[in-house]
Write a protein that holds these residues in place. Structure first.
Motif, PDB file in Angstrom:
ATOM      1  N   ALA A 185       0.905  -1.160   0.029  1.00 42.18           N
ATOM      2  CA  ALA A 185      -0.061  -0.011   0.075  1.00 42.18           C
ATOM      3  C   ALA A 185       0.852   1.336   0.144  1.00 42.18           C
ATOM      4  N   GLY A 186       2.092   1.279   0.339  1.00 40.17           N
ATOM      5  CA  GLY A 186       2.792   2.616   0.577  1.00 40.17           C
ATOM      6  C   GLY A 186       3.668   2.950  -0.653  1.00 40.17           C
ATOM      7  N   ASN A 187       4.710   3.756  -0.273  1.00 41.53           N
ATOM      8  CA  ASN A 187       5.391   4.247  -1.375  1.00 41.53           C
ATOM      9  C   ASN A 187       6.334   3.513  -2.058  1.00 41.53           C
ATOM     10  N   GLN A 188       6.732   2.300  -1.500  1.00 42.93           N
ATOM     11  CA  GLN A 188       7.580   1.430  -2.106  1.00 42.93           C
ATOM     12  C   GLN A 188       6.983   0.800  -3.421  1.00 42.93           C
ATOM     13  N   ILE A 189       5.332   0.508  -3.043  1.00 39.23           N
ATOM     14  CA  ILE A 189       4.946   0.034  -4.354  1.00 39.23           C
ATOM     15  C   ILE A 189       4.625   0.955  -5.570  1.00 39.23           C
ATOM     16  N   GLU A 191      -2.001  -5.559   3.159  1.00 37.88           N
ATOM     17  CA  GLU A 191      -2.007  -4.001   3.617  1.00 37.88           C
ATOM     18  C   GLU A 191      -2.960  -3.173   3.079  1.00 37.88           C
ATOM     19  N   LYS A 192      -3.017  -3.285   1.608  1.00 37.29           N
ATOM     20  CA  LYS A 192      -3.996  -2.582   1.031  1.00 37.29           C
ATOM     21  C   LYS A 192      -5.578  -2.876   1.340  1.00 37.29           C
ATOM     22  N   HIS A 193      -5.729  -4.343   1.401  1.00 39.07           N
ATOM     23  CA  HIS A 193      -6.902  -4.750   1.775  1.00 39.07           C
ATOM     24  C   HIS A 193      -7.561  -4.300   3.103  1.00 39.07           C
ATOM     25  N   LEU A 194      -6.237  -4.128   4.130  1.00 40.60           N
ATOM     26  CA  LEU A 194      -6.888  -3.611   5.447  1.00 40.60           C
ATOM     27  C   LEU A 194      -7.348  -2.043   5.172  1.00 40.60           C
ATOM     28  N   GLU A 213      -8.775  -1.021   2.446  1.00 44.75           N
ATOM     29  CA  GLU A 213     -10.052  -1.132   1.637  1.00 44.75           C
ATOM     30  C   GLU A 213     -11.189  -1.602   2.597  1.00 44.75           C
ATOM     31  N   HIS A 214     -10.750  -2.308   3.597  1.00 47.69           N
ATOM     32  CA  HIS A 214     -12.051  -2.994   4.443  1.00 47.69           C
ATOM     33  C   HIS A 214     -12.286  -1.906   5.711  1.00 47.69           C
ATOM     34  N   GLY A 215     -11.722  -0.765   5.593  1.00 49.71           N
ATOM     35  CA  GLY A 215     -11.935   0.040   6.717  1.00 49.71           C
ATOM     36  C   GLY A 215     -11.046  -0.355   7.978  1.00 49.71           C
ATOM     37  N   LYS A 216     -10.242  -1.129   7.881  1.00 45.36           N
ATOM     38  CA  LYS A 216      -9.618  -1.618   9.289  1.00 45.36           C
ATOM     39  C   LYS A 216      -8.987  -0.745   9.887  1.00 45.36           C
ATOM     40  N   VAL A 217      -8.039  -0.024   8.970  1.00 47.64           N
ATOM     41  CA  VAL A 217      -7.196   1.010   9.573  1.00 47.64           C
ATOM     42  C   VAL A 217      -7.806   2.129  10.150  1.00 47.64           C
ATOM     43  N   GLU A 218      -9.013   2.748   9.539  1.00 51.32           N
ATOM     44  CA  GLU A 218      -9.790   3.468  10.186  1.00 51.32           C
ATOM     45  C   GLU A 218     -10.392   3.178  11.453  1.00 51.32           C
ATOM     46  N   ALA A 219     -10.884   1.931  11.318  1.00 49.25           N
ATOM     47  CA  ALA A 219     -11.694   1.656  12.699  1.00 49.25           C
ATOM     48  C   ALA A 219     -10.741   1.390  13.852  1.00 49.25           C
ATOM     49  N   ALA A 220      -9.219   1.107  13.330  1.00 51.02           N
ATOM     50  CA  ALA A 220      -8.743   0.896  14.723  1.00 51.02           C
ATOM     51  C   ALA A 220      -8.220   2.217  15.364  1.00 51.02           C
ATOM     52  N   LEU A 221      -8.002   3.125  14.115  1.00 49.08           N
ATOM     53  CA  LEU A 221      -7.460   4.404  14.833  1.00 49.08           C
ATOM     54  C   LEU A 221      -8.650   5.086  15.288  1.00 49.08           C
ATOM     55  N   ASN A 222      -9.928   4.763  14.902  1.00 45.95           N
ATOM     56  CA  ASN A 222     -11.259   5.486  15.470  1.00 45.95           C
ATOM     57  C   ASN A 222     -11.275   5.002  16.916  1.00 45.95           C
ATOM     58  N   PHE A 223     -10.888   3.731  17.329  1.00 47.61           N
ATOM     59  CA  PHE A 223     -11.262   3.190  18.642  1.00 47.61           C
ATOM     60  C   PHE A 223      -9.839   4.033  19.386  1.00 47.61           C
ATOM     61  N   LEU A 224      -8.848   4.047  18.985  1.00 47.55           N
ATOM     62  CA  LEU A 224      -7.561   4.557  19.635  1.00 47.55           C
ATOM     63  C   LEU A 224      -8.095   6.155  20.154  1.00 47.55           C
ATOM     64  N   ASN A 225      -8.837   6.783  19.033  1.00 48.92           N
ATOM     65  CA  ASN A 225      -8.990   8.404  19.194  1.00 48.92           C
ATOM     66  C   ASN A 225     -10.258   8.300  20.273  1.00 48.92           C
ATOM     67  N   SER A 226     -11.048   7.110  20.427  1.00 52.48           N
ATOM     68  CA  SER A 226     -12.286   7.231  21.407  1.00 52.48           C
ATOM     69  C   SER A 226     -11.701   7.130  22.823  1.00 52.48           C
ATOM     70  N   ALA A 230       0.307   2.960  11.065  1.00 53.11           N
ATOM     71  CA  ALA A 230      -1.165   3.042  11.222  1.00 53.11           C
ATOM     72  C   ALA A 230      -1.543   1.721  10.842  1.00 53.11           C
ATOM     73  N   ALA A 231      -1.135   1.259   9.735  1.00 51.11           N
ATOM     74  CA  ALA A 231      -1.509   0.162   9.103  1.00 51.11           C
ATOM     75  C   ALA A 231      -1.308  -1.031   9.844  1.00 51.11           C
ATOM     76  N   ASP A 232       0.225  -0.934  10.607  1.00 51.11           N
ATOM     77  CA  ASP A 232       0.420  -2.253  11.245  1.00 51.11           C
ATOM     78  C   ASP A 232      -0.244  -2.076  12.495  1.00 51.11           C
ATOM     79  N   ILE A 233      -0.588  -1.354  13.054  1.00 51.67           N
ATOM     80  CA  ILE A 233      -1.388  -1.296  14.467  1.00 51.67           C
ATOM     81  C   ILE A 233      -2.846  -2.059  13.998  1.00 51.67           C
ATOM     82  N   ALA A 234      -3.459  -1.520  12.798  1.00 51.82           N
ATOM     83  CA  ALA A 234      -4.550  -1.950  12.426  1.00 51.82           C
ATOM     84  C   ALA A 234      -4.427  -3.776  12.088  1.00 51.82           C
TER      85      ALA A 234
END
Length: 552
Positions: free
Chosen positions: A164-168, A256-259, A261-274, A311-315
């Motif tokens: 998902a990142g710069n390398q690709i 990583e890309k699927h994480l 696409e399936h909103g896993k990153v957003e969800a994990a960060l939302n939880f930490l934000n909460s 961020a992705a790794d946390i998710a």
RNA sequence: GCGCCCGUAGCUCAGCUGGAUAGAGCAACGGACUUCUAAUCCGUAGGUCGCACGUUCGAAUCGUGCCGGGCGCACCA
């Protein structure tokens, strides 16, 4: 066996009123270095000095008279405060029978419900072929997985694809540039792009099959994305092929890309934000990892709006946690050790115990040939790939040498030694042990008309030679030795154990004859023991992923 | 500067939640094939366990401080 003896000792201490709870964990039952010191030895006498206010030797002598009465010990001796235990013959015969019956799963746990774990290894970026460091990680991860499975865990083997990142993106740009250069040699190549020849190969393939499609795409951006996706899949296939060369496979491939696409990153960060753990500074979003043992807070969303790898790794790790593993092991290159505290911090922020995540670090592999170090640099594209090494020295040698050292120490891989068909080469040494047994079995069948592969009984009390006892002793603790190595994440112990068993076999072979003409009972007893050794060797080979050769 | 890993025989390394005389392999030297494969076996030699303090019945192992080597300290992955 060590476990049972320890339990017996504790039982005796309790009965005699000599038991103190705080010493229980310190009681050791181990194989002494000297054969004359018995089959097993224990340090209990030393542990009781403070409580009893007596010298270790005197305590040991008292315990000796008590332990002697236990039937599992044939003899008890005291030397310098150590209590040396000799086990009864019958016990060893049971072990040999077990090894014969269990075939290439000698000592393997029958209970497969010890727990469910995840081991993640290799996880190389799909931006090039696997190099030697990946190979070592692959071997270590694979053997660890086999070991945990052996002791009763359900193991899921996982490869995390960083797509998902710069390398690709860089990969896509590189391939696209090579593609364009086919028609316009002066087309600029990205400054920090991937220079390897394989990039040109991919570009040529795309040119061959997809030229029209790319040229008809209106935007260059879409074309680069296409190239990136194409190259990623191409290289992942190559990676899978390379891994197959050393018998390494995976159950789960996580993208990583699927994480994202399936909103896993957003969800994990939302939880930490909460939980109030995320704040904004300098236009970026930061996670308060410093509250959980990290040396400072870390950026999870950059000021340009994109997420960091972290961020992705946390998710990703939270996702693994939700899958319900008892614990996980990540096999990482040692250059990532500084990254561990921050990941651990993020995971504990979710309320996960920090013991849940474990990392085995793999140190560098240095390659030697003709006594000289073969210098490798990734930047210049001038490095030996895993495939090249396997093609040069063979799969088994690569696996054995990668497995043979503690993962967390530097490994010098000497190509000349790996190629040597002599006693310099430990791979041949262990394989020769197996081949020798196979050879004896063939002879037994052809010349004596007795097939050792068939089921047969033997009178094991005829096995009285020193070399025979040495082998039986080794077999009696092998399953426990494997278990101990597993729980300490020490795959290199497997190569040590294999070498040790091979050595005992070679000594036995040299000193005694197996195909005895006028004593069928002895013949059978010895072949029976050989069968046990062969099975133990096969068990160890299987753990490592090495071929048990029948003849050499 | 801070963090992690490493420092054991000429070489490559085991041993490290404290335990018996510090172990292997290779290399060196000397032996063993009318034998089921000598790709093996047996023997000899080789050590201030980086250094110094400390902890205790006992330290290669634990602690502290040094010395030497590697790696890491990003809004890279």
């Amino acid at each position: 066996m060590k476990k049972e003896v320890k339990i017996k000792i504790v039982e005796v201490l309790k009965r005699e009123g000599l038991f103190y709870p705080e010493i229980e964990d310190k009681i050791k039952v181990e194989t002494p270095k000297e054969e004359s010191y018995g089959d097993l030895a224990t340090n209990v006498a030393f542990l009781l000095t403070k409580h009893l206010k007596q010298k270790p030797q005197d305590i040991a002598l008292n315990l000796k008279t008590i332990l002697e009465k236990e039937p599992i010990f044939s003899k008890v001796e005291v030397v310098n405060g150590f209590i040396n235990l000799f086990l009864s013959e019958n016990f060893y015969h049971q072990v040999v029978k077990k090894a014969v019956l269990e075939k290439d799963r000698f000592g393997e746990s029958l209970d497969k419900n010890r727990g469910k774990i995840n081991i993640e290894y290799v996880s190389a970026n799909p931006t090039g072929p696997l190099h030697l460091g990946h190979g070592r990680g692959a071997v270590v991860g694979n053997i660890l997985s086999n070991m945990y499975s052996y002791i009763g865990y359900k193991v899921e083997r996982e490869f995390y694809i960083n797509d998902a990142g710069n390398q690709i993106k860089k990969l896509g740009q590189s391939v696209y540039a090579r593609f364009r250069q086919i028609e316009e040699p002066d087309y600029p190549f990205p400054e920090d792009g991937y220079h390897g020849e394989y990039i040109k190969d991919i570009a040529k393939e795309i040119y061959h099959y997809e030229r029209e499609k790319i040229l008809s795409m209106l935007s260059e951006e879409d074309a680069i994305d296409f190239c990136a996706e194409y190259a990623k899949n191409y290289l992942l296939d190559k990676i899978k092929e390379d891994l197959k060369l050393i018998n390494v496979e995976f159950d789960i491939w996580t993208s990583e890309k699927h994480l994202y696409e399936h909103g896993k990153v957003e969800a994990a960060l939302n939880f930490l934000n909460s939980k109030g753990l995320i704040y904004e500074k300098d236009g970026a979003l930061w996670l308060k990892t410093s509250l959980y043992g990290d040396e400072k807070d870390r950026v999870i969303k950059k000021s340009d709006g994109s997420y960091t790898y972290f961020a992705a790794d946390i998710a990703y790790h939270y996702d693994k946690y939700e899958r319900g593993y008892d614990f996980i092991i990540n096999v990482w290159g040692a250059d990532h050790h500084g990254y561990f505290p921050r990941l651990k911090a993020a995971i504990t922020a979710f309320g996960v115990s920090e013991n849940w995540i474990n990392v085995v670090f793999i140190q560098l592999v240095k390659l030697f040939k003709d006594g000289q170090e073969v210098k490798m640099s990734k930047r210049s594209g001038d490095f030996i790939t895993l495939r090249e090494l396997v093609e040069e020295v063979g799969k088994d040698a690569v696996v054995y040498f990668f497995a043979s050292k503690d993962p967390d120490t530097h490994l010098n891989f000497d190509i000349d030694v790996a190629l040597a068909k002599s006693n310099e080469n430990p791979v041949y040494y262990v394989q020769y042990a197996h081949a020798r047994i196979s050879s004896v079995f063939r002879e037994a069948k052809e010349k004596f008309g007795f097939d050792p592969e068939s089921d047969f009984e033997a009178d094991l009390s005829l096995l009285t030679q020193e070399e025979e006892k040495s082998i039986m002793k080794f077999l009696s603790t092998l399953p426990e030795d494997i278990e101990e190595a597993t729980l300490k994440n020490q795959p290199h112990k497997i190569t040590n154990l294999t070498y040790e068993l091979a050595s005992r076999l070679h000594k036995y072979y040299y000193q005694h004859k197996f195909l005895i003409e006028n004593d069928e009972n002895l013949l059978k007893a010895r072949l029976y023991l050989l069968k046990a050794v062969r099975n133990a060797l096969r068990t160890l080979f299987k753990l490592m992923g090495i071929t048990p050769v029948e003849r050499m």
